[in-house]
Scaffold this motif. Sequence first.
Motif, PDB file in Angstrom:
ATOM      1  N   SER A  73       7.355  -0.860  11.628  1.00 47.70           N
ATOM      2  CA  SER A  73       6.174  -0.992  10.732  1.00 47.70           C
ATOM      3  C   SER A  73       5.274  -2.038  10.709  1.00 47.70           C
ATOM      4  CB  SER A  73       7.180  -2.149   9.210  1.00 47.70           C
ATOM      5  OG  SER A  73       8.603  -1.328   9.042  1.00 47.70           O
ATOM      6  N   LEU A  74       4.980  -2.655  11.757  1.00 47.91           N
ATOM      7  CA  LEU A  74       3.905  -3.424  11.874  1.00 47.91           C
ATOM      8  C   LEU A  74       2.146  -2.043  12.791  1.00 47.91           C
ATOM      9  CD1 LEU A  74       2.040  -5.978  12.891  1.00 47.91           C
ATOM     10  CD2 LEU A  74       3.054  -5.503  15.072  1.00 47.91           C
ATOM     11  N   ALA A  75       2.895  -0.936  13.250  1.00 50.60           N
ATOM     12  CA  ALA A  75       2.482  -0.180  13.189  1.00 50.60           C
ATOM     13  C   ALA A  75       1.652   0.338  12.095  1.00 50.60           C
ATOM     14  CB  ALA A  75       2.615   1.044  14.581  1.00 50.60           C
ATOM     15  N   LEU A  76       3.163   0.953  11.289  1.00 48.16           N
ATOM     16  CA  LEU A  76       2.335   1.568  10.228  1.00 48.16           C
ATOM     17  C   LEU A  76       1.746   0.806   8.906  1.00 48.16           C
ATOM     18  CD1 LEU A  76       2.465   3.984   8.620  1.00 48.16           C
ATOM     19  CD2 LEU A  76       5.143   3.071   7.415  1.00 48.16           C
ATOM     20  N   HIS A  77       2.272   0.265   8.886  1.00 49.64           N
ATOM     21  CA  HIS A  77       0.771  -1.278   8.844  1.00 49.64           C
ATOM     22  C   HIS A  77       0.123  -1.297   8.583  1.00 49.64           C
ATOM     23  CE1 HIS A  77       0.769  -4.870   5.895  1.00 49.64           C
ATOM     24  NE2 HIS A  77      -0.495  -4.347   5.365  1.00 49.64           N
ATOM     25  N   GLN A  78      -0.281  -1.042  10.247  1.00 53.08           N
ATOM     26  CA  GLN A  78      -1.898  -1.453  10.795  1.00 53.08           C
ATOM     27  C   GLN A  78      -2.503  -0.138  10.706  1.00 53.08           C
ATOM     28  OE1 GLN A  78      -2.303  -2.624  15.034  1.00 53.08           O
ATOM     29  NE2 GLN A  78      -0.973  -3.680  14.666  1.00 53.08           N
ATOM     30  N   LEU A  79      -2.283   0.849  10.348  1.00 53.98           N
ATOM     31  CA  LEU A  79      -2.387   2.046  10.124  1.00 53.98           C
ATOM     32  C   LEU A  79      -2.818   2.392   8.604  1.00 53.98           C
ATOM     33  CD1 LEU A  79      -2.817   5.456  10.966  1.00 53.98           C
ATOM     34  CD2 LEU A  79      -0.754   6.217  10.587  1.00 53.98           C
ATOM     35  N   LEU A  80      -1.827   2.337   7.355  1.00 51.64           N
ATOM     36  CA  LEU A  80      -1.840   2.094   6.398  1.00 51.64           C
ATOM     37  C   LEU A  80      -3.853   1.023   5.643  1.00 51.64           C
ATOM     38  CD1 LEU A  80       1.148   1.803   4.680  1.00 51.64           C
ATOM     39  CD2 LEU A  80      -0.120   3.493   4.069  1.00 51.64           C
ATOM     40  N   HIS A  81      -3.618   0.591   6.269  1.00 55.58           N
ATOM     41  CA  HIS A  81      -4.615  -1.030   6.261  1.00 55.58           C
ATOM     42  C   HIS A  81      -5.801  -0.555   6.530  1.00 55.58           C
ATOM     43  CE1 HIS A  81      -7.240  -4.990   6.040  1.00 55.58           C
ATOM     44  NE2 HIS A  81      -7.835  -4.838   7.258  1.00 55.58           N
ATOM     45  N   THR A  82      -6.290   0.275   7.493  1.00 56.07           N
ATOM     46  CA  THR A  82      -6.543   0.661   8.683  1.00 56.07           C
ATOM     47  C   THR A  82      -8.054   2.036   7.133  1.00 56.07           C
ATOM     48  OG1 THR A  82      -6.563   0.445  10.811  1.00 56.07           O
ATOM     49  CG2 THR A  82      -8.677   1.378  10.707  1.00 56.07           C
ATOM     50  N   VAL A  83      -7.076   2.887   7.647  1.00 55.58           N
ATOM     51  CA  VAL A  83      -7.334   4.081   6.563  1.00 55.58           C
ATOM     52  C   VAL A  83      -7.785   3.061   4.579  1.00 55.58           C
ATOM     53  CG1 VAL A  83      -5.694   5.558   7.733  1.00 55.58           C
ATOM     54  CG2 VAL A  83      -4.562   4.752   5.185  1.00 55.58           C
ATOM     55  N   ALA A  84      -7.710   2.025   4.285  1.00 55.78           N
ATOM     56  CA  ALA A  84      -7.193   1.584   3.104  1.00 55.78           C
ATOM     57  C   ALA A  84      -9.013   1.031   3.278  1.00 55.78           C
ATOM     58  CB  ALA A  84      -6.431   0.816   2.484  1.00 55.78           C
ATOM     59  N   VAL A  85      -9.760   0.438   5.005  1.00 54.63           N
ATOM     60  CA  VAL A  85     -10.746  -0.507   4.345  1.00 54.63           C
ATOM     61  C   VAL A  85     -11.755   1.299   5.129  1.00 54.63           C
ATOM     62  CG1 VAL A  85     -12.168  -1.446   5.878  1.00 54.63           C
ATOM     63  CG2 VAL A  85     -10.073  -2.609   5.275  1.00 54.63           C
ATOM     64  N   GLU A  86     -10.860   1.471   6.123  1.00 54.47           N
ATOM     65  CA  GLU A  86     -12.166   2.692   6.604  1.00 54.47           C
ATOM     66  C   GLU A  86     -13.043   3.778   6.299  1.00 54.47           C
ATOM     67  OE1 GLU A  86     -14.228   2.004   8.952  1.00 54.47           O
ATOM     68  OE2 GLU A  86     -13.252   0.100   9.774  1.00 54.47           O
ATOM     69  N   ALA A  87     -11.781   4.467   5.329  1.00 54.99           N
ATOM     70  CA  ALA A  87     -11.608   5.606   4.465  1.00 54.99           C
ATOM     71  C   ALA A  87     -11.933   5.253   3.096  1.00 54.99           C
ATOM     72  CB  ALA A  87     -10.852   6.653   5.163  1.00 54.99           C
ATOM     73  N   GLY A  88     -11.526   4.555   2.318  1.00 52.32           N
ATOM     74  CA  GLY A  88     -11.076   3.973   1.172  1.00 52.32           C
ATOM     75  C   GLY A  88     -10.411   4.132   0.348  1.00 52.32           C
ATOM     76  N   ALA A  89      -9.030   5.275   1.204  1.00 49.59           N
ATOM     77  CA  ALA A  89      -8.008   6.130   0.281  1.00 49.59           C
ATOM     78  C   ALA A  89      -7.285   4.383  -0.893  1.00 49.59           C
ATOM     79  CB  ALA A  89      -7.058   6.354   1.620  1.00 49.59           C
ATOM     80  N   ARG A  90      -6.675   5.749  -1.434  1.00 49.08           N
ATOM     81  CA  ARG A  90      -5.904   4.998  -2.148  1.00 49.08           C
ATOM     82  C   ARG A  90      -4.430   6.065  -2.502  1.00 49.08           C
ATOM     83  NH1 ARG A  90      -8.047   2.302  -6.361  1.00 49.08           N
ATOM     84  NH2 ARG A  90      -6.030   1.140  -6.666  1.00 49.08           N
ATOM     85  N   ILE A  91      -4.343   6.460  -1.852  1.00 50.22           N
ATOM     86  CA  ILE A  91      -3.610   7.578  -1.508  1.00 50.22           C
ATOM     87  C   ILE A  91      -3.124   7.915  -0.668  1.00 50.22           C
ATOM     88  CG2 ILE A  91      -2.416   9.607  -2.280  1.00 50.22           C
ATOM     89  CD1 ILE A  91      -3.513  10.164  -5.443  1.00 50.22           C
ATOM     90  N   ALA A  92      -2.205   8.123   0.156  1.00 54.50           N
ATOM     91  CA  ALA A  92      -1.209   8.143   1.604  1.00 54.50           C
ATOM     92  C   ALA A  92      -0.239   9.249   1.660  1.00 54.50           C
ATOM     93  CB  ALA A  92      -1.214   7.001   2.764  1.00 54.50           C
ATOM     94  N   ILE A  93      -0.975  10.094   2.725  1.00 47.33           N
ATOM     95  CA  ILE A  93       0.125  11.500   2.319  1.00 47.33           C
ATOM     96  C   ILE A  93       0.553  11.511   3.702  1.00 47.33           C
ATOM     97  CG2 ILE A  93       0.629  13.892   2.347  1.00 47.33           C
ATOM     98  CD1 ILE A  93      -2.599  13.460   0.782  1.00 47.33           C
ATOM     99  N   SER A  94       2.263  11.745   3.774  1.00 49.55           N
ATOM    100  CA  SER A  94       2.989  11.954   4.913  1.00 49.55           C
ATOM    101  C   SER A  94       3.892  12.856   4.789  1.00 49.55           C
ATOM    102  CB  SER A  94       3.155  10.694   5.164  1.00 49.55           C
ATOM    103  OG  SER A  94       4.338  10.093   4.166  1.00 49.55           O
ATOM    104  N   GLY A  95       4.523  13.295   5.138  1.00 50.71           N
ATOM    105  CA  GLY A  95       6.135  13.410   6.236  1.00 50.71           C
ATOM    106  C   GLY A  95       7.062  12.701   5.353  1.00 50.71           C
ATOM    107  N   LEU A  96       6.869  11.280   4.836  1.00 51.01           N
ATOM    108  CA  LEU A  96       7.675  11.008   4.954  1.00 51.01           C
ATOM    109  C   LEU A  96       9.088  11.435   4.078  1.00 51.01           C
ATOM    110  CD1 LEU A  96       8.710   7.644   5.633  1.00 51.01           C
ATOM    111  CD2 LEU A  96       8.418   7.619   2.681  1.00 51.01           C
ATOM    112  N   GLY A  97      10.549  11.360   5.210  1.00 50.69           N
ATOM    113  CA  GLY A  97      11.887  11.331   4.642  1.00 50.69           C
ATOM    114  C   GLY A  97      12.232  12.759   5.506  1.00 50.69           C
ATOM    115  N   ALA A  98      11.086  13.739   6.186  1.00 54.40           N
ATOM    116  CA  ALA A  98      11.627  14.589   6.734  1.00 54.40           C
ATOM    117  C   ALA A  98      12.354  14.696   7.676  1.00 54.40           C
ATOM    118  CB  ALA A  98      10.400  15.635   7.470  1.00 54.40           C
TER     119      ALA A  98
END
Length: 525
Positions: free
Chosen positions: A276-301
Amino acid sequence: MPILAGWLTGEQVPNEIIEQTIQAMGTVLARHGGEATRLIQPGMGLITFSDSAYALSEAHEPPALDWVPERRTLVYRRPLSGSHALYFIEDWPATGNLLFASEIQALLNIGVPRRLHVKALEALQRYGFIPAPWTAFQDIQIVPAGSILRWQRAKTVLNQALDYPSEELHQPQDQLQLALQKAWRSYLSPSTRSAALVSGGEASSLAALWALQQGQDALTIATLGEPSSSDRQWLRAEQVAQRGAEEFLAITPDHDLSFWLATIAALESPALSTHSLALHQLLHTVAVEAGARIAISGLGARTLFGQPFQHLSGPMDREPVHLWQNYQHFVNDQSSMPQIWSPEALAHLRTAQPWEETLHARKLERRAVQFTDRQQGFTYLDLHLRLPDGLVHPAQKLATEEQMVLRSPFLTQQVLPLLACLPDTSGDGAHKSDLLKGFLRSFAFEQDTLVEDFTLAVPSIVSNLATPDLLHEMLSETSLQKTGLFDTKSVQQLLQGSIGMEFSSPLYFIFTTQLLAHLFGAQGL
């Protein structure tokens, strides 16, 4: 992505008191952004936050919440996927009351008791997640996936409302292809900045390629790792980005102390690893660096296409004790932890009701034992437990903390039931995971199975918890005695054994539990 809070009461409570309570909960939720809407009526208050950035072009799900004032009835529906979580406490501050919110902190902010749920923490230790309807806090529950929370005239009822179809699919590839294409046409938000989280595995690569095919503007491809010609995960993510992404981010894991604090605060629960720590870092960085509001993933597969119980054979376990013992063994290889509890905690654990005796657990148990095949029965439990409680819910909480919404094409209302009905093997002997390879080939994108974890596979971070002061503070004798949960000598032995090595799962569990109590001012024993 409903963000809301409310209070329902059968008492004669002044509207001013209701409004103050709603405002106190809304203060916590407002940090996620969105436009606030309040509704105050006699005996009822509700606040919701909406953000047009997350709007879908077509609505495929019924509204999460219905309020019928003339019947004094509220209904909240949680999808089978585990999205749209809602926490609640009933019969507090008086009998007949129902308080609910999208976050535990919103309930704590109005005076709900801050007591850790010791038996729920033990369940986390055994299963790898806290199974619904339990949470890390005593008296605060969560609506289980596929269930309805109903309050009507001072009566609260929690019932299972949705389940997966039992029949297997015929011609699954054609049906899935159509369902996925239909879902994607309305699932993306072309005007909202988005990022695809690519692990290098088939599912996340496919989700990103679909987004690019649908013309998602300004799509960023992001992965966790350092640029390297020997890093296959990074190379696969780069190949996806070359199909038309505007930006490619390779994010290096960071051991900064603030991420531990922010991650546990967002999860509102302890953790057994750094995932969870690593995922949070990934989400935080794309929010700050890319200004992303939507994260697309293969969650659940991984749960839906994988075969976690492929080594199981024989008839389904009929005895509840054996059923749950075997299930927890297969979903959490860390379930056999050393003895870490204090004598007081052990005494409490021996007498407290286990999760397996809750009404929700018994309902799942009755359905699971109806399967003649052991693998099918455990897969059914996995769809109702680990998928929503261990994967979807924590990931979405972390995304919400970054003012993002996490979307996976495999968790939509149209696609999820189809995937749940996939036979393990088709008539020609192909495994259901081969469907992913077939979909990738339609993009002229060949790839071998790179990682076992088809969800968001992030590398384990070898962490020394960044700041020794925090470690010493949380695991000091004074801090351990304050919560009263863990045996001081056992903790010190674990610490001594981990010097110069990666932290073990028991230490992560103890540290994050202590940190949770510290951040939320929660009592242990």
